[in-house]
Structures are given as C-alpha cells and as structure tokens.
Design a protein around this motif. Structure first.
Motif, mmCIF file in Angstrom:
data_model
loop_
_atom_site.group_PDB
_atom_site.id
_atom_site.type_symbol
_atom_site.label_atom_id
_atom_site.label_comp_id
_atom_site.label_asym_id
_atom_site.label_seq_id
_atom_site.Cartn_x
_atom_site.Cartn_y
_atom_site.Cartn_z
ATOM 1 N N ASP A 1 5.901 2.645 -8.886
ATOM 2 C CA ASP A 1 5.345 1.673 -7.949
ATOM 3 C C ASP A 1 3.828 1.789 -7.960
ATOM 4 O OD1 ASP A 1 5.278 -0.273 -6.000
ATOM 5 O OD2 ASP A 1 6.295 0.899 -4.466
ATOM 6 N N ARG A 2 3.207 1.078 -7.026
ATOM 7 C CA ARG A 2 1.782 1.263 -6.778
ATOM 8 C C ARG A 2 1.629 1.643 -5.328
ATOM 9 N NH1 ARG A 2 -2.723 -1.942 -9.838
ATOM 10 N NH2 ARG A 2 -3.542 0.150 -9.589
ATOM 11 N N GLY A 3 0.528 2.303 -5.005
ATOM 12 C CA GLY A 3 0.301 2.643 -3.614
ATOM 13 C C GLY A 3 -1.058 3.291 -3.451
ATOM 14 N N VAL A 4 -1.487 3.381 -2.204
ATOM 15 C CA VAL A 4 -2.774 3.995 -1.937
ATOM 16 C C VAL A 4 -2.614 5.510 -1.982
ATOM 17 C CG1 VAL A 4 -4.521 4.362 -0.176
ATOM 18 C CG2 VAL A 4 -3.653 2.087 -0.604
ATOM 19 N N GLY B 1 6.285 7.588 -4.720
ATOM 20 C CA GLY B 1 5.279 7.502 -3.665
ATOM 21 C C GLY B 1 4.101 8.439 -3.828
ATOM 22 N N ALA B 2 4.045 9.205 -4.921
ATOM 23 C CA ALA B 2 2.938 10.142 -5.096
ATOM 24 C C ALA B 2 2.256 9.881 -6.436
ATOM 25 C CB ALA B 2 3.446 11.581 -5.037
ATOM 26 N N LEU C 1 0.804 -1.222 0.000
ATOM 27 C CA LEU C 1 0.000 0.000 0.000
ATOM 28 C C LEU C 1 0.835 1.270 0.000
ATOM 29 C CD1 LEU C 1 -2.782 -0.932 2.603
ATOM 30 C CD2 LEU C 1 -2.746 -1.320 0.137
ATOM 31 N N HIS C 2 2.084 1.177 0.496
ATOM 32 C CA HIS C 2 2.848 2.398 0.670
ATOM 33 C C HIS C 2 4.112 2.426 -0.192
ATOM 34 C CE1 HIS C 2 4.164 6.006 2.695
ATOM 35 N NE2 HIS C 2 5.343 5.450 2.827
ATOM 36 N N GLY C 3 4.997 1.441 -0.013
ATOM 37 C CA GLY C 3 6.172 1.339 -0.877
ATOM 38 C C GLY C 3 7.220 2.390 -0.623
ATOM 39 N N TYR C 4 7.775 2.914 -1.739
ATOM 40 C CA TYR C 4 8.917 3.810 -1.672
ATOM 41 C C TYR C 4 8.451 5.252 -1.799
ATOM 42 C CZ TYR C 4 13.455 5.746 -2.790
ATOM 43 O OH TYR C 4 14.601 6.484 -2.786
#
Ligand code: C2O
Ligand code: CU
Length: 570
Positions: free
Chosen positions: A453-456, A471-472, A111-114
């Motif tokens: 990446d992927r993330g929420v 991350g954005a 969900l968060h990553g780098y």
C-alpha cells in the motif's frame, strides 16, 4: 470488474463524496437553496457509491476494505443520518459535518490504509468533532454543543496516545556480516567489473552514465554449469558505492551483494571478490544493490547466462533498459539459417513491465526466471509481459522467412524485415501455460501475508509518503523469520493503485494461486512477478538457503521509498 478497478472507483467516490458535502455546505451558507439541494443530493449519491465499493472490496478480501469498514463506514453512516434528512431543508452545519466525516474517511484510506489502527480511528473522530465544533461556533445557532468539544478532545488525546504506543515495531535486526570464506573450488571463470562514471552512446546521442568497464549494459558474463565463477568488483569513482547482486541466481548469502545486510558497500578505490558455483543453467542478470534505484537506472547492470553442458544453436540475449530516456538495446539484425534452433533470452532491467512480441514464427516459452517450464506448447501471435527484473526464454526453429522481436512495439532484434501489427495480440498467462504437476508440498510450516500500500511514514527525520508493507516502511517492517527446511507460504496482496513487481532474494517461489484461482499450468518457479492492483498472489518456497535476505519491490524507487523487508533464518 477487477478488484483493481474497484479500488480506483472507491477512491474516486470517496473524493467526490467528501468534496460534494463540503460544497453543499458552502452553497448552503452563501448560494441558492436549489443548488445546495442538488449538490447535497450528488454528495449523497457518491456516499452511497463509496458504501457499495466498500462492500465489494470487503468481499474481495478484508485487506482491501478493513479501514473502510471499521473507520470510514461508521463516519459515512453518521454523515448520512445527520445530513440526509436536511437535503430538502439545506443547512450548513449538517452538510459540513458530513463533509468532514467523508474527508476523514478518505484520509484514513489514503494516508493510513491497512491494517486498521485505533490511533487512526480516534484521530479521524477527533478531526470531525473538532471541525464540527468550530463550524458550529461560526455558523450554528446557539452555543457549541458540549458533546462535540468533549468528543474532539477525548478522541485527540486517545488517538495521539494510541499512535505513539503503536510505534514499537521491531526494526531490522542489526546487519549481519557473513565473512565465511567460500570453499567452492578453483575458479574456472574469472571476470573483473570496474564501476565508474562514463559517457556512453544511447540511440543517436551520448549520455552520462554509470557503467561497468565503460559500457552499458556491463559485459555479459557467461559460464557453463559446473564452472566456478570469480568476479572481482572494483569501484573507480561511484561516490555512493557499488555492489553486485546476482538477480535471480540463488547464491550463498555472503555473495548476494546487499550492502548493510550481506556486505559493506564497495567505495571508490575498493574492491570485493564474489565467488560462487554455477550449478543452475538459465538467464539471470547482475546489478548494483547500492543506491540501487539510481545505480541501476544509470547503467550498473549486465547479463549473466549459465549454459547447460553442450550449448547449441543461436543464443541471443536481449536486456531491455531505459537509459536517460533512450530505450536499449539498439535494434540488431542477425541473419539466421533456416532450421537453426534459436533461443532469445529476454530480460527486463527496467522498473516497470514491458510487453514483448515475437512475429514471424511459432515459438515456445521454454524458461521463466531461469527455470525451465514443463510441457510448454507452441504459441503464435501471442505477446508476453515481463515484470521488472524478470526473464523469459523464447525458443523456436528458424523458418526460412524473417522473424522479429519487438518490445512495446519497437523492434529490437530481427533476422530480416517483418511486417506485423503485434499490438492487438493476446498476452500469455504463465499461470495456465504448460502441463501441471502435483505440488511438491501439501502442508506449509509457516505463512506470511504482505499487504502492499501507500501511507504516511512519520518515523524518519522527515515525514514521507512511503510505499508500505503491512502499514510500515523500511526499516520498520518486521523481518520474516523462518527456520531452515521449512516450507513457507507467502501471500502478497496489492491494495495500492500501482503494480508492484515482487522479488525475494536467495530463493525461487512456486506460484500457488492468483486471486484465489490455483495455477493450472506447469510448475512456475519465479523470482520476479507483477502483483497488479487488487491482486492476491499465493506463492511458496523451501527455506533452504540460510542467511538474511532482502525481500522487496523491484520497482526500485518503491523499494527505496519503503517497500523493502528482510527474510531471516532464526
Ligand atoms: Cu534485482 Cu534486490 O534486486
Ligand atoms: Cu512497487
């Protein structure tokens, strides 16, 4: 093993470890002791496997492992220290604690990553401590330990605080309307493209499409080096609006066709006139950049070819597209006379990579993304992979036997019947093709790293699982600011599990290296290149085209789901 496969293994190990400890905890509550011991042992093995993948990823690059080392690592260590000694005497609370710790580590990656953030780490700790305290309350012996409650509450408060303050990322600077009248001279080539809904033939059926001048692809625009092109875009009835972006052609910023950035979207009943000088021969394409994901998929694209002064030989364009599930173009048979020079211009207008194979003749890849290659050697029985948005020009002298071009095994163009099984052919690596030349620059004025990446993404109205850069997600990815004349190095790291075809507008980038191995072939100037899972590309460009430029993944649903940022001249 490639870094891409280590990323996949890491995810698998993380899921198995988390599920394993939770399962061991559940069996310790209700199941037979031997089963709990066995499941716990399997969970421990998966945990150690994740520790190993974390180490491998850290060695491949910090971008791949940061949150695993900093957040998941200590949680894994705590899990092993607490649950490990209980493997022979299974007990629910220690096993479930390990399950929460591994789940938290998994969620931080998914969900968060780098990059790592304090907020994510604190929320993970709060979750583990809170869940453990609750578990203790129902399954433990004696009162809930104070420390678990205190840690949970303190970490939760600090985590929410950290996450909230980290929100202060600069957004996209306000769109800049370049309204400069271009003084490019008298147009030599005038075209009108009218966008509208249409029903067009695809394969053996008729499908609903969005088309330029009623056809998919739109009309091919052809010019000769030195011509001034004037293209009038009209919108008949595309409610979401249209624009024209000249993919791979480095036009002045005001002509680049990005709505909200270089112009307003062209709404139904409106028009916009594009003008630019064709000073660069090569194979390009155009497409709408308004609602580009659906717009291009529905058919708003076409070919742009700029010929060098005397154009010679047989010139064939093969724009590949998938329209309503039907692969285009329809197969064409075109007899060519033996000895004729032939140039096949292969264009991938889809969102994912295609594999092209030319059977029946040796050939050279003479240009990629509109730039001629230096010293391309003849190839035979070799396939090429073209990224979304990319173009390869293949050249050969027609033999007296037929030749055939297939895309993913489907023949799209031939001069007669050819029987060849091309599926097993090796694939050309453009980074080692052609003759090398020393790089034009030895120092870089500026350096940027994009970690994909992927993330929420919680910043919009609704939370979404975005495709992210550092991350954005768009519009919250900080713009990259350069100055005119600078030499800029761009590093692109893919820590996701899918391919991202990268595309910077307005510039061509020179490939320096991939995964730390320098490009050894002829200079490779690209505008569209596949960054596969686990890959690290280093490319560079000269900031010589002022304006505000889109810089995005050309898998357009990804671009739409966050993977878009901007390069601006400051
Ligand atoms: Cu072909 Cu911004 O795209
Ligand atoms: Cu992508």
């Amino acid at each position: 093993m490639t870094t891409g496969s280590v990323l996949a293994f890491d995810l698998l190990a993380a899921i198995l470890a988390a599920a394993g400890w939770l399962g061991a905890g559940a069996t310790a509550v209700a199941g037979p002791r031997r089963v709990a011991m066995a499941v716990g042992a399997a969970a421990l093995a998966a945990t150690l496997a994740r520790a190993a993948t974390t180490i491998l990823l850290a060695r491949a690059g910090w971008w791949f492992a940061a949150e695993k080392v900093v957040i998941a690592g200590p949680l894994m260590l705590a899990a092993v220290l607490v649950a490990g000694p209980r493997l022979l005497r299974p007990a629910p609370v220690p096993f479930l604690f390990a399950g929460y710790a591994l789940t938290a580590g998994l969620l931080v990656t998914v969900l968060h990553g780098y990059p790592v953030s304090a907020g994510a780490g604190l929320l993970a700790v709060a979750g583990v401590a809170g869940a453990t305290a609750l578990t203790w309350r129902f399954l433990g012996s004696g009162p809930v330990p104070r420390t678990a409650v205190v840690v949970a509450v303190a970490a939760l408060v600090a985590g929410i605080g950290a996450a909230a303050t980290a929100g202060a990322v600069p957004g996209v600077p306000h769109a800049h309307q370049h309204r400069d009248v271009l003084t490019v001279g008298e147009p030599a080539k005038r075209f009108t493209l009218t966008a509208g809904t249409a029903v067009v033939p695809a394969g053996d059926r008729d499908v609903a499409a969005w088309a330029f001048n009623g056809q998919v692809p739109g009309p091919q625009l052809t010019a000769t080096v030195g011509d001034v092109l004037e293209v009038t875009l009209r919108n008949r009835d595309i409610g979401r609006g249209v624009t024209l972006h000249w993919h791979g052609y480095d036009v002045p910023n005001s002509q680049d066709g990005v709505p909200g950035v270089t112009q307003d979207v062209v709404l139904p009943g409106r028009e916009f006139v594009y003008r630019f000088r064709a000073d660069r021969a090569g194979t390009y394409w155009y497409h709408t950049h308004a609602a580009s994901d659906v717009g291009v998929r529905m058919g708003l694209y076409g070919v742009l070819v700029i010929h060098p002064k005397p154009a010679t030989g047989v010139d064939v364009t093969v724009p590949v597209h998938t329209l309503a599930g039907v692969p285009l173009p329809a197969p064409a048979v075109q007899p060519v006379a033996a000895g004729d020079p032939v140039r096949l211009r292969l264009i991938n207008t889809d969102n994912t990579t295609h594999r092209y194979a030319l059977a029946g003749t040796p050939f050279r890849v003479v240009a990629i993304d509109g730039s001629d290659l230096r010293g391309p050697a003849p190839l035979s029985e070799t396939a090429v992979l073209i990224p979304a948005g990319g173009r390869y020009d293949l050249a050969f002298t027609a033999p007296d036997t037929p030749v055939a071009l297939d895309v993913d095994g489907r023949v799209v163009w031939s001069s007669g019947p050819v029987s060849a099984a091309t599926g097993g052919w090796p694939v050309l690596d453009p980074l080692t093709y052609g003759t090398a030349e020393p790089p034009p620059w030895s120092r870089y004025d500026r350096e940027f790293t994009l970690v994909l990446d992927r993330g929420v993404d919680l910043r919009g109205l609704l939370p979404r699982y975005a495709h992210t850069v550092n991350g954005a997600a768009d519009p919250d990815i900080p713009s990259q600011v350069v100055r005119f004349g600078e030499i800029v190095e761009l590093r692109i790291v893919n820590r996701s599990l899918v391919v991202h075809p990268w595309h910077l507008h307005g510039h061509h980038v020179l490939v320096l290296s991939r995964d730390g191995r320098p490009a050894t072939g002829g200079p490779l100037w690209l505008d569209s290149f596949d960054v596969r899972p686990g890959e690290v590309w280093e490319v560079a460009f000269r900031a010589d085209n002022p304006g505000m430029w889109a810089n995005h993944c050309h898998n357009l649903p990804h671009a739409d789901a966050g993977m878009t940022l901007h390069l601006i001249y400051g």
